[in-house]
Design an enzyme around this catalytic site. Structure first.
Site, mmCIF file in Angstrom:
data_model
loop_
_atom_site.group_PDB
_atom_site.id
_atom_site.type_symbol
_atom_site.label_atom_id
_atom_site.label_comp_id
_atom_site.label_asym_id
_atom_site.label_seq_id
_atom_site.Cartn_x
_atom_site.Cartn_y
_atom_site.Cartn_z
ATOM 1 N N GLU A 36 0.868 -1.187 0.000
ATOM 2 C CA GLU A 36 0.000 0.000 0.000
ATOM 3 C C GLU A 36 0.900 1.231 0.000
ATOM 4 O OE1 GLU A 36 -3.401 0.800 -0.187
ATOM 5 O OE2 GLU A 36 -2.453 2.773 -0.198
ATOM 6 N N THR A 43 -9.735 4.035 -0.508
ATOM 7 C CA THR A 43 -10.609 5.192 -0.729
ATOM 8 C C THR A 43 -11.770 5.215 0.262
ATOM 9 O OG1 THR A 43 -10.084 5.186 -3.074
ATOM 10 C CG2 THR A 43 -12.082 6.347 -2.425
ATOM 11 N N CYS A 44 -12.458 4.101 0.413
ATOM 12 C CA CYS A 44 -13.671 4.076 1.241
ATOM 13 C C CYS A 44 -13.400 4.552 2.662
ATOM 14 C CB CYS A 44 -14.252 2.666 1.255
ATOM 15 S SG CYS A 44 -15.617 2.494 2.395
ATOM 16 N N CYS A 49 -16.335 6.846 1.400
ATOM 17 C CA CYS A 49 -17.611 6.548 2.073
ATOM 18 C C CYS A 49 -17.639 6.893 3.564
ATOM 19 C CB CYS A 49 -17.942 5.064 1.952
ATOM 20 S SG CYS A 49 -17.367 4.290 0.453
ATOM 21 N N LYS A 52 -17.002 10.626 4.440
ATOM 22 C CA LYS A 52 -18.138 11.328 3.813
ATOM 23 C C LYS A 52 -19.382 11.217 4.692
ATOM 24 C CE LYS A 52 -21.001 9.262 1.783
ATOM 25 N NZ LYS A 52 -20.904 8.693 0.477
ATOM 26 N N TYR A 100 -7.510 -2.041 10.255
ATOM 27 C CA TYR A 100 -7.138 -2.724 9.007
ATOM 28 C C TYR A 100 -5.743 -3.340 9.126
ATOM 29 C CZ TYR A 100 -10.998 -1.795 5.850
ATOM 30 O OH TYR A 100 -12.211 -1.829 5.220
ATOM 31 N N ALA A 116 3.858 -0.338 -5.285
ATOM 32 C CA ALA A 116 4.295 -1.530 -6.018
ATOM 33 C C ALA A 116 3.851 -1.407 -7.463
ATOM 34 C CB ALA A 116 3.676 -2.773 -5.385
ATOM 35 N N GLY A 179 -22.966 16.050 -11.436
ATOM 36 C CA GLY A 179 -24.323 15.768 -10.974
ATOM 37 C C GLY A 179 -24.462 14.344 -10.495
ATOM 38 N N TYR A 181 -23.042 11.014 -7.691
ATOM 39 C CA TYR A 181 -23.049 10.743 -6.256
ATOM 40 C C TYR A 181 -22.255 11.821 -5.486
ATOM 41 C CZ TYR A 181 -24.033 5.615 -6.799
ATOM 42 O OH TYR A 181 -24.555 4.384 -7.064
ATOM 43 N N GLU A 185 -23.707 14.710 -2.972
ATOM 44 C CA GLU A 185 -23.468 14.535 -1.536
ATOM 45 C C GLU A 185 -22.689 15.723 -0.968
ATOM 46 O OE1 GLU A 185 -23.486 9.636 -1.288
ATOM 47 O OE2 GLU A 185 -21.571 10.651 -1.450
ATOM 48 N N GLY A 266 -16.596 12.346 -11.846
ATOM 49 C CA GLY A 266 -16.289 10.943 -12.105
ATOM 50 C C GLY A 266 -14.920 10.541 -11.592
ATOM 51 N N THR A 315 -17.785 -0.147 -2.560
ATOM 52 C CA THR A 315 -16.966 -0.899 -1.611
ATOM 53 C C THR A 315 -17.439 -2.353 -1.396
ATOM 54 O OG1 THR A 315 -16.344 1.097 -0.475
ATOM 55 C CG2 THR A 315 -16.199 -0.925 0.805
ATOM 56 N N ALA A 345 -26.846 3.301 -2.019
ATOM 57 C CA ALA A 345 -27.424 4.500 -1.414
ATOM 58 C C ALA A 345 -26.648 5.727 -1.848
ATOM 59 C CB ALA A 345 -27.373 4.379 0.105
ATOM 60 N N HIS A 440 -46.241 -0.147 11.853
ATOM 61 C CA HIS A 440 -46.891 1.157 11.918
ATOM 62 C C HIS A 440 -46.538 1.880 13.206
ATOM 63 C CE1 HIS A 440 -49.944 4.083 10.894
ATOM 64 N NE2 HIS A 440 -50.407 3.995 12.124
ATOM 65 N N GLU A 445 -43.585 1.207 5.849
ATOM 66 C CA GLU A 445 -44.797 0.386 5.684
ATOM 67 C C GLU A 445 -45.413 0.563 4.304
ATOM 68 O OE1 GLU A 445 -48.333 1.502 8.107
ATOM 69 O OE2 GLU A 445 -47.133 3.208 8.758
HETATM 70 P P1 NDP Z 1 -20.419 9.787 -11.268
HETATM 71 O O1 NDP Z 1 -19.985 8.996 -12.427
HETATM 72 O O2 NDP Z 1 -21.493 9.303 -10.378
HETATM 73 O O3 NDP Z 1 -20.853 11.238 -11.769
HETATM 74 C C1 NDP Z 1 -20.032 12.019 -12.567
HETATM 75 C C2 NDP Z 1 -20.765 13.308 -12.874
HETATM 76 O O4 NDP Z 1 -19.906 14.197 -13.565
HETATM 77 C C3 NDP Z 1 -21.967 13.074 -13.762
HETATM 78 O O5 NDP Z 1 -22.963 13.978 -13.357
HETATM 79 C C4 NDP Z 1 -21.421 13.411 -15.150
HETATM 80 O O6 NDP Z 1 -22.404 13.904 -16.031
HETATM 81 C C5 NDP Z 1 -20.455 14.524 -14.826
HETATM 82 N N1 NDP Z 1 -19.347 14.614 -15.787
HETATM 83 C C6 NDP Z 1 -18.577 13.612 -16.248
HETATM 84 N N2 NDP Z 1 -17.609 14.079 -17.084
HETATM 85 C C7 NDP Z 1 -17.793 15.411 -17.128
HETATM 86 C C8 NDP Z 1 -17.111 16.450 -17.796
HETATM 87 N N3 NDP Z 1 -16.069 16.216 -18.590
HETATM 88 N N4 NDP Z 1 -17.552 17.723 -17.613
HETATM 89 C C9 NDP Z 1 -18.617 17.979 -16.809
HETATM 90 N N5 NDP Z 1 -19.288 17.041 -16.151
HETATM 91 C C10 NDP Z 1 -18.891 15.762 -16.298
HETATM 92 O O7 NDP Z 1 -19.073 10.093 -10.494
HETATM 93 P P2 NDP Z 1 -18.770 10.589 -9.026
HETATM 94 O O8 NDP Z 1 -17.481 11.290 -9.144
HETATM 95 O O9 NDP Z 1 -19.910 11.335 -8.427
HETATM 96 O O10 NDP Z 1 -18.608 9.234 -8.236
HETATM 97 C C11 NDP Z 1 -17.729 8.217 -8.722
HETATM 98 C C12 NDP Z 1 -18.178 6.853 -8.303
HETATM 99 O O11 NDP Z 1 -17.935 6.706 -6.918
HETATM 100 C C13 NDP Z 1 -19.670 6.601 -8.458
HETATM 101 O O12 NDP Z 1 -19.993 6.124 -9.724
HETATM 102 C C14 NDP Z 1 -19.941 5.580 -7.394
HETATM 103 O O13 NDP Z 1 -19.741 4.310 -7.932
HETATM 104 C C15 NDP Z 1 -18.908 5.869 -6.341
HETATM 105 N N6 NDP Z 1 -19.515 6.557 -5.198
HETATM 106 C C16 NDP Z 1 -20.499 5.932 -4.499
HETATM 107 C C17 NDP Z 1 -21.090 6.563 -3.421
HETATM 108 C C18 NDP Z 1 -22.179 5.888 -2.670
HETATM 109 O O14 NDP Z 1 -22.359 4.691 -2.832
HETATM 110 N N7 NDP Z 1 -22.949 6.617 -1.863
HETATM 111 C C19 NDP Z 1 -20.672 7.895 -2.995
HETATM 112 C C20 NDP Z 1 -19.643 8.454 -3.812
HETATM 113 C C21 NDP Z 1 -19.097 7.810 -4.860
HETATM 114 P P3 NDP Z 1 -23.444 12.935 -16.805
HETATM 115 O O15 NDP Z 1 -24.498 12.592 -15.823
HETATM 116 O O16 NDP Z 1 -23.920 13.801 -17.921
HETATM 117 O O17 NDP Z 1 -22.643 11.764 -17.272
#
Ligand code: NDP
Length: 458
Positions: A36, A43-44, A49, A52, A100, A116, A179, A181, A185, A266, A315, A345, A440, A445
């Site tokens: 590591e 990350t988690c 997670c 966060k 861990y 590594a 837009g 996750y 958040e 992303g 995760t 979630a 209830h 429910e």
């Molecule tokens: P996501 O893939 O969920 O969202 C990326 C966002 O960025 C989308 O709204 C996308 O738009 C937008 N986007 C992508 N490329 C560009 C660009 N070049 N310019 C402008 N906007 C762009 O990624 P996140 O970073 O939010 O999260 C990554 C991953 O981490 C998630 O997919 C999830 O698997 C994991 N995660 C899970 C969580 C949980 O379980 N609660 C919490 C946080 C992360 P568009 O919608 O148009 O594609």
């Protein structure tokens, strides 16, 4: 068979790598090491997670104080200290990291604090220690890393979620790109703590990929909570201003002045410089390691699990993939982890819980779809002027009655969806849901009391 230094060498001590190495040890795999380069937990635990969710808990208090007053409590003056929160969070993360480390040691897995990289099919180079070791089997579990589009001037003035957990102070104004996750958040984390937040999203409604009703509901709730969402546009430039703040230029010609710019657009597999080409490990078109159903890469004795394979980037999925790898390779039980019906979630405020097919997916895959849905004000808010609503939706195969998807937005949705996830995975029908007696008074429910099929005229 040639002699190797290790029977198994794992690169990356996040959720997937740690579970895989511990399970392999349990199966008597032999000599195991895990490397590591950063901190144990990945990350988690370190910058995802877990911290966060601690920040989400912290940011929910503003609303809780408001609610408390509606129940007769005199809350009085209150003050929030970002510094104290971050210090408490750091202490907790340190504790988890220690756990861990101890779990690995207790399993007899040798933990190596180093980066590594692959140097050949069976050779691993430990970069800082400047030595090489060999292994019969290698598991790559290096995860992902935030993606920052580097094609606009000033992109390096923005931070990512990696840095958001360590800000020295709470920014007064925040602009977040994305837009998904993480964007949703964090927009509400900062908003709940008192920052002015603008979320800039290139689409029309946040959370692409989720059920359309969930997207509409969450989008409205985020706006109602005080976050401004600017849609259908992206950053074109970030400019540093003389007073230390930043000016974000948007494609729609607007500008926003802010103290913090955060990218949440992303994540990408963390394969850069890993030497995969030297070991015959191929990537797919998105830069993820190609694997088969058993997590085997294009090199026979090298496997990969978790976000680096970009299957379902969560995760618990990495953990299951890691366990399946260990069972396959070291316990003579070929196990392909089933990626269907994984509940997840989003910790927005209110949060989302979702499992199985969205309505849109169901309409593409079965001949007849029945929808049951309801939206109501949770009881907890009825004495206050909090206008937040709960959404519950069942997506049902109209021919077999099987519940294909459950989608919930509202308080405790993540807790509810874990249980709904069991029912969806088990393939239960709507009548079987209805046969369960309601608890209830709860919001949950509604999952067993929705009797009217929704029709588009409503
Ligand atoms: P996501 O893939 O969920 O969202 C990326 C966002 O960025 C989308 O709204 C996308 O738009 C937008 N986007 C992508 N490329 C560009 C660009 N070049 N310019 C402008 N906007 C762009 O990624 P996140 O970073 O939010 O999260 C990554 C991953 O981490 C998630 O997919 C999830 O698997 C994991 N995660 C899970 C969580 C949980 O379980 N609660 C919490 C946080 C992360 P568009 O919608 O148009 O594609």
């Amino acid at each position: 068979m040639p002699d190797f230094d290790y029977d198994l060498f794992v690169i990356g001590a996040g959720s997937g790598g740690v579970r895989a190495s511990r399970m392999a040890a349990k199966y008597g795999a032999g000599k195991i090491a895990i490397a590591e380069e950063h901190r144990y937990g990945g990350t988690c635990v370190i910058r995802g997670c877990v911290p966060k969710k601690l920040l989400v808990y912290a940011s929910e208090f503003a609303k809780t104080f408001q609610l408390a007053e509606s129940f007769g409590w005199d809350v009085g003056e209150n003050e929030f200290s970002w510094e104290r929160l971050i210090a408490a969070k750091d202490k907790e993360i340190e504790r988890l990291e220690g756990i861990y480390g101890r779990l690995l040691a207790g399993s007899g897995v040798e933990a190596i604090d180093d980066r590594a990289v692959l140097e050949g099919p069976n050779t691993i180079r430990l970069v800082n220690q400047d030595r090489t070791v060999t292994a019969a089997k290698i598991l790559i579990a290096v995860g992902g890393t935030p993606f920052v589009p580097d094609d606009i001037p000033g992109h390096d003035l923005g931070i990512t979620s990696n840095e958001a957990f360590y800000l020295p102070e709470l920014p007064k104004r925040v602009v977040i790109a994305g837009g998904g996750y993480i964007a949703c958040e964090f927009a509400q984390i900062f908003n709940g703590m008192g920052s002015d937040v603008v979320q800039v999203y290139r689409g029309d409604e946040v959370l692409r990929g989720f059920d359309a009703d969930v997207r509409t509901h969450v989008h409205k709730e985020i706006e109602a909570s005080g976050v401004k969402i600017v849609t259908e546009t992206v950053f074109t430039k970030i400019e540093a201003l003389a007073d230390g703040s930043k000016r974000v230029h948007l494609k729609n010609s607007d500008t926003i002045d802010t103290d913090l710019v955060m990218y949440a657009v992303g994540r990408t597999p963390y394969t850069h410089g890993l030497g995969l080409d030297k070991a015959g490990v191929e990537l797919d078109g998105k830069g993820a390691i190609k694997v088969d159903a058993y997590s085997k890469t294009t090199a026979d004795h090298i496997y990969a699990v978790g976000d680096v394979t970009n299957r379902v980037n969560l995760t618990p999925v990495a953990i299951r993939e890691g366990a399946a790898f260990a069972a396959t390779v070291f316990n003579d039980t070929p196990t392909a982890y089933d990626h269907s019906d994984i509940a997840s979630a989003v910790f927005t405020q209110p949060p989302v819980g979702s499992v199985g097919m969205t309505e849109e997916e169901a309409r593409k895959s079965v001949a007849k779809v029945d929808i049951y849905k309801t939206s109501f004000r949770p009881m907890k808010y009825t004495l206050s002027d909090v206008g937040s609503r709960m959404l519950m939706k069942l997506v049902v195969d109209g021919e077999t009655e099987r519940v294909l998807g459950v989608h919930i937005v509202g308080p405790d949705a993540p807790e509810m969806i874990q249980l709904a996830g069991i029912a969806v995975k088990a393939g239960l029908t709507k009548s079987q849901y209805d046969a369960a007696c309601a608890v209830h008074p709860t919001s949950a429910e509604e999952l067993v009391t929705m009797s009217e099929k929704w029709s588009p005229d409503e």
